[in-house]
Design an enzyme around this catalytic site. Structure first.
Site, PDB file in Angstrom:
ATOM      1  N   ASP A   1      -0.685  -1.311  -4.382  1.00 25.07           N
ATOM      2  CA  ASP A   1      -2.089  -1.534  -4.036  1.00 25.07           C
ATOM      3  C   ASP A   1      -2.743  -0.210  -3.654  1.00 25.07           C
ATOM      4  O   ASP A   1      -2.149   0.608  -2.963  1.00 25.07           O
ATOM      5  CB  ASP A   1      -2.126  -2.505  -2.836  1.00 25.07           C
ATOM      6  CG  ASP A   1      -3.516  -3.005  -2.527  1.00 25.07           C
ATOM      7  OD1 ASP A   1      -3.763  -3.359  -1.343  1.00 25.07           O
ATOM      8  OD2 ASP A   1      -4.358  -3.026  -3.434  1.00 25.07           O
TER       9      ASP A   1
ATOM     10  N   SER B   1       0.859  -1.193   0.000  1.00 28.27           N
ATOM     11  CA  SER B   1       0.000   0.000   0.000  1.00 28.27           C
ATOM     12  C   SER B   1       0.890   1.237   0.000  1.00 28.27           C
ATOM     13  O   SER B   1       2.104   1.146   0.177  1.00 28.27           O
ATOM     14  CB  SER B   1      -0.874  -0.001   1.262  1.00 28.27           C
ATOM     15  OG  SER B   1      -0.024   0.128   2.393  1.00 28.27           O
TER      16      SER B   1
ATOM     17  N   ASN C   1      -6.620 -10.323  -3.546  1.00 23.77           N
ATOM     18  CA  ASN C   1      -5.883  -9.507  -2.576  1.00 23.77           C
ATOM     19  C   ASN C   1      -6.043 -10.050  -1.159  1.00 23.77           C
ATOM     20  O   ASN C   1      -7.173 -10.192  -0.670  1.00 23.77           O
ATOM     21  CB  ASN C   1      -6.381  -8.061  -2.623  1.00 23.77           C
ATOM     22  CG  ASN C   1      -5.840  -7.307  -3.825  1.00 23.77           C
ATOM     23  OD1 ASN C   1      -5.399  -7.908  -4.795  1.00 23.77           O
ATOM     24  ND2 ASN C   1      -5.859  -5.983  -3.746  1.00 23.77           N
ATOM     25  N   THR C   2      -4.898 -10.333  -0.515  1.00 18.50           N
ATOM     26  CA  THR C   2      -4.916 -10.968   0.807  1.00 18.50           C
ATOM     27  C   THR C   2      -3.922 -10.290   1.730  1.00 18.50           C
ATOM     28  O   THR C   2      -2.715 -10.358   1.519  1.00 18.50           O
ATOM     29  CB  THR C   2      -4.541 -12.465   0.664  1.00 18.50           C
ATOM     30  OG1 THR C   2      -5.337 -13.066  -0.352  1.00 18.50           O
ATOM     31  CG2 THR C   2      -4.700 -13.192   1.989  1.00 18.50           C
TER      32      THR C   2
ATOM     33  N   ASP D   1      -6.710   3.838  -7.695  1.00 18.12           N
ATOM     34  CA  ASP D   1      -7.999   3.652  -7.037  1.00 18.12           C
ATOM     35  C   ASP D   1      -8.744   4.982  -6.974  1.00 18.12           C
ATOM     36  O   ASP D   1      -8.549   5.769  -6.053  1.00 18.12           O
ATOM     37  CB  ASP D   1      -7.793   3.082  -5.624  1.00 18.12           C
ATOM     38  CG  ASP D   1      -9.134   2.857  -4.922  1.00 18.12           C
ATOM     39  OD1 ASP D   1      -9.129   2.354  -3.786  1.00 18.12           O
ATOM     40  OD2 ASP D   1     -10.191   3.203  -5.518  1.00 18.12           O
TER      41      ASP D   1
ATOM     42  N   HIS E   1     -12.628  -4.613   3.246  1.00 17.29           N
ATOM     43  CA  HIS E   1     -11.306  -4.841   3.827  1.00 17.29           C
ATOM     44  C   HIS E   1     -11.432  -5.182   5.302  1.00 17.29           C
ATOM     45  O   HIS E   1     -12.432  -4.874   5.935  1.00 17.29           O
ATOM     46  CB  HIS E   1     -10.435  -3.587   3.688  1.00 17.29           C
ATOM     47  CG  HIS E   1     -10.037  -3.297   2.289  1.00 17.29           C
ATOM     48  ND1 HIS E   1     -10.038  -2.034   1.747  1.00 17.29           N
ATOM     49  CD2 HIS E   1      -9.622  -4.116   1.283  1.00 17.29           C
ATOM     50  CE1 HIS E   1      -9.633  -2.079   0.489  1.00 17.29           C
ATOM     51  NE2 HIS E   1      -9.367  -3.332   0.191  1.00 17.29           N
TER      52      HIS E   1
END
Ligand SMILES: O=C(COP(=O)(O)O)N(O)CCCCO
Ligand code: NA
Ligand SMILES: [Zn+2]
Length: 311
Positions: free
Chosen positions: A88, A49, A257-258, A110, A184
């Site tokens: 991300d 991120s 996504n994990t 995003d 999330h």
């Protein structure tokens, strides 16, 4: 080898399996993920991120991005499994450009909280720059519930499949994250876990491109129990059940996504070790169980998503 995320996902798209995208902030999570990929002979997508870039770079996102590229390339260049590095939830132009400059395989822009036309304009700008640099691009349509990194999106807005077709044609993004009901974090569902499979099916039919599932952690019960045995309070936590996750892969999800599942596994191992080894202070030892548990969760997920032996 170090590869472009698009290459990993085009293959997954053709063969209808999914590749996990695991978030990292430090060396130990990267080591555990790579060990899982080696064991399962699976491609890997490592993702960070914007917060992780700042964290690793001690406030300087370009330094953080460059550090992650160097760490991931060091592992990737010495291994037979394909590994990509992805930014991300890129929201900040400066961070996205930093990731491209540092050598990331792909970036997410995003702008899902913006009106459609603005999302398209912003995404087109990034696609132009990223593609010129050989970097692939992910975008998101619809809104997850829960807290999206630094933006608390109050309610989930599910993707509109017709809008998705228009969006990808206009923007030329390489892979798309359609919101279909996930969120999330560790508290994804109040009641029964439910995703909008119908919308997912339609988005796949209309776009035929690699699709991304955000908020895809399952909240692994085994890790919750260990962590709670040693003082954690994860009451009320609930993720995406494995059978539902498998169905999304069957319907065309290719990047999963994990983050939360690895965080919970690491802290379970850390709590267990520290409680049971009061005399120990070697970080290689007291983070050992934590890494082992992360590797276990990684390996199981690679198996479940069908990317094992696809390297
Ligand atoms: O979609 C995801 C993964 O979400 P999660 O692992 O929480 O289900 N991410 O983009 C990872 C960062 C979000 C904070 O956890
Ligand atoms: Na992403
Ligand atoms: Zn996400």
């Amino acid at each position: 080898p170090y590869v472009n995320t698009k290459d990993i996902l085009e293959k997954a798209n053709k063969e209808y399996y999914a590749v996990a995208a695991f978030n990292i902030n430090n060396l130990e999570f990267l080591q555990a993920i790579v060990e899982g990929g080696i064991e399962k002979k699976s491609p890997l997508i490592i993702e960070t991120s914007e917060g992780a870039m700042k964290y690793a770079g001690m406030g300087d996102p370009l330094r953080g991005a460059s550090l992650f590229v160097k760490m991931v390339r060091e592992f990737a260049d010495s291994l037979d499994i394909p590994i990509a590095l992805h930014l991300d939830h890129g929201k900040n132009f400066k961070y996205i450009i930093s990731a491209i400059k540092a050598g990331y395989s792909s970036v997410m822009i995003d702008a899902s909280d913006k009106p459609l036309e603005e999302n398209i304009k912003t995404t087109k700008d990034i696609v132009r720059i990223a593609h010129a640099a050989g970097v692939s691009v992910e975008a998101e349509l619809g809104k997850l519930a829960g807290i999206e990194d630094n933006v608390a999106s109050s309610e989930s807005v599910l993707v509109n499949p017709d809008e998705a077709k228009y969006f990808v044609e206009e923007t030329q993004v390489d892979f798309l994250a359609p919101a279909i009901g996930t969120s999330h974090g560790a508290f994804k569902f109040k009641g029964e876990a439910k995703l909008d499979f119908d919308r997912l099916k339609k988005v796949k039919e209309l776009t035929k491109m690699p699709l991304v599932l955000h908020g895809a952690s399952s909240v692994v019960q085994e890790m919750v129990e260990i962590a709670e045995n040693y003082g954690a309070d994860f009451g009320g936590s609930k993720g995406v059940p494995s059978d539902i996750l498998k169905e999304t892969v069957r319907l065309g999800i290719n990047k999963v996504n994990t983050d939360t599942d690895l965080r919970m596994a690491f802290v379970a191992g850390l709590r267990e070790f520290l409680q049971n080894n009061p005399k120990e202070f070697d970080p290689r030892k007291y983070m050992g169980t934590a890494k082992t548990y992360v590797k276990k969760v990684v390996s199981d997920r690679l198996e479940l998503l069908g990317s094992a032996n696809k390297a």
